[in-house]
Design a protein around this motif. Structure first.
Motif, PDB file in Angstrom:
ATOM      1  N   GLY A 173      -1.409  -7.217 -10.573  1.00 52.84           N
ATOM      2  CA  GLY A 173      -0.102  -6.832 -11.083  1.00 52.84           C
ATOM      3  C   GLY A 173      -0.116  -6.776 -12.603  1.00 52.84           C
ATOM      4  O   GLY A 173      -1.148  -6.991 -13.241  1.00 52.84           O
ATOM      5  N   ASP A 174       1.038  -6.512 -13.190  1.00 52.14           N
ATOM      6  CA  ASP A 174       1.147  -6.429 -14.649  1.00 52.14           C
ATOM      7  C   ASP A 174       0.750  -7.733 -15.338  1.00 52.14           C
ATOM      8  O   ASP A 174       0.254  -7.727 -16.452  1.00 52.14           O
ATOM      9  CB  ASP A 174       2.577  -6.059 -15.051  1.00 52.14           C
ATOM     10  N   ASN A 175       0.965  -8.856 -14.664  1.00 54.31           N
ATOM     11  CA  ASN A 175       0.653 -10.155 -15.261  1.00 54.31           C
ATOM     12  C   ASN A 175      -0.775 -10.610 -14.971  1.00 54.31           C
ATOM     13  O   ASN A 175      -1.150 -11.724 -15.303  1.00 54.31           O
ATOM     14  CB  ASN A 175       1.642 -11.211 -14.767  1.00 54.31           C
ATOM     15  N   GLY A 176      -1.575  -9.750 -14.339  1.00 57.96           N
ATOM     16  CA  GLY A 176      -2.952 -10.089 -14.024  1.00 57.96           C
ATOM     17  C   GLY A 176      -3.125 -10.824 -12.715  1.00 57.96           C
ATOM     18  O   GLY A 176      -4.233 -10.958 -12.222  1.00 57.96           O
TER      19      GLY A 176
ATOM     20  N   THR B 266       6.311   9.719  -4.811  1.00 59.86           N
ATOM     21  CA  THR B 266       5.347   8.635  -4.939  1.00 59.86           C
ATOM     22  C   THR B 266       6.010   7.472  -5.675  1.00 59.86           C
ATOM     23  O   THR B 266       7.035   7.641  -6.343  1.00 59.86           O
ATOM     24  CB  THR B 266       4.086   9.063  -5.715  1.00 59.86           C
ATOM     25  N   THR B 267       5.396   6.308  -5.541  1.00 66.27           N
ATOM     26  CA  THR B 267       5.872   5.093  -6.201  1.00 66.27           C
ATOM     27  C   THR B 267       4.653   4.309  -6.655  1.00 66.27           C
ATOM     28  O   THR B 267       3.591   4.392  -6.035  1.00 66.27           O
ATOM     29  CB  THR B 267       6.717   4.253  -5.214  1.00 66.27           C
TER      30      THR B 267
ATOM     31  N   MET C 155      -0.813   0.534  -7.576  1.00 67.95           N
ATOM     32  CA  MET C 155      -1.452   1.839  -7.373  1.00 67.95           C
ATOM     33  C   MET C 155      -0.345   2.825  -7.043  1.00 67.95           C
ATOM     34  O   MET C 155       0.760   2.422  -6.678  1.00 67.95           O
ATOM     35  CB  MET C 155      -2.435   1.784  -6.199  1.00 67.95           C
ATOM     36  N   GLU C 156      -0.616   4.093  -7.193  1.00 69.96           N
ATOM     37  CA  GLU C 156       0.361   5.098  -6.779  1.00 69.96           C
ATOM     38  C   GLU C 156       0.229   5.288  -5.269  1.00 69.96           C
ATOM     39  O   GLU C 156      -0.872   5.478  -4.764  1.00 69.96           O
ATOM     40  CB  GLU C 156       0.119   6.417  -7.501  1.00 69.96           C
ATOM     41  N   PHE C 157       1.351   5.218  -4.550  1.00 65.00           N
ATOM     42  CA  PHE C 157       1.337   5.456  -3.110  1.00 65.00           C
ATOM     43  C   PHE C 157       2.439   6.443  -2.745  1.00 65.00           C
ATOM     44  O   PHE C 157       3.395   6.644  -3.499  1.00 65.00           O
ATOM     45  CB  PHE C 157       1.483   4.139  -2.315  1.00 65.00           C
ATOM     46  N   VAL C 158       2.284   7.074  -1.595  1.00 61.88           N
ATOM     47  CA  VAL C 158       3.266   8.044  -1.104  1.00 61.88           C
ATOM     48  C   VAL C 158       4.469   7.282  -0.562  1.00 61.88           C
ATOM     49  O   VAL C 158       4.336   6.434   0.317  1.00 61.88           O
ATOM     50  CB  VAL C 158       2.647   8.941  -0.010  1.00 61.88           C
TER      51      VAL C 158
END
Length: 121
Positions: free
Chosen positions: A25-28, A78-79, A83-86
């Motif tokens: 995540g953003d916080n590692g 997408t979101t 990762m980018e997912f459908v």
């Protein structure tokens, strides 16, 4: 099948895959699974159900899996969650979403209103 995905119903070629427990995540720290909460939905194709909904509007998600369609033209949104997912697919008279419109405040109510008045050809 954990890593290779799960066969779908056969309506569209593709897989359903579980989010990886080691996605940072953003916080590692690893992302929490299930993905639960508000996330931006990025519209990837124009569709009558998006009418009145801003690109990047937030919708409410509760899920551990995501679809990976073979036909990329099906992707309506997408979101990003590690990762980018459908998060939505659309073709003909079908529009399917990964999020919960009924729990998604104004954007969700707008999508449901659009669905009720939608007249697919």
């Amino acid at each position: 099948e954990e890593n290779g995905g799960t066969e779908l119903l056969g309506i569209f070629p593709g897989k359903v895959q579980r989010f990886s427990a080691d996605m940072p995540g953003d916080n590692g720290l690893p992302l929490k699974i299930p993905h639960m909460g508000w996330s931006q939905v990025n519209q990837r194709q124009q569709h009558p159900l998006w009418q009145g909904i801003a690109d990047g509007a937030r919708f409410y998600f509760v899920h551990s899996y995501h679809v990976v369609p073979e036909d990329r033209t099906l992707i309506a949104a997408t979101t990003d969650y590690g990762m980018e997912f459908v998060s939505a697919i659309a073709v003909g008279n079908l529009f399917a979403v990964q999020f919960h419109p009924e729990k998604s405040a104004d954007a969700g109510l707008c999508l449901l209103k659009n669905f009720v008045s939608w007249e697919p050809s």
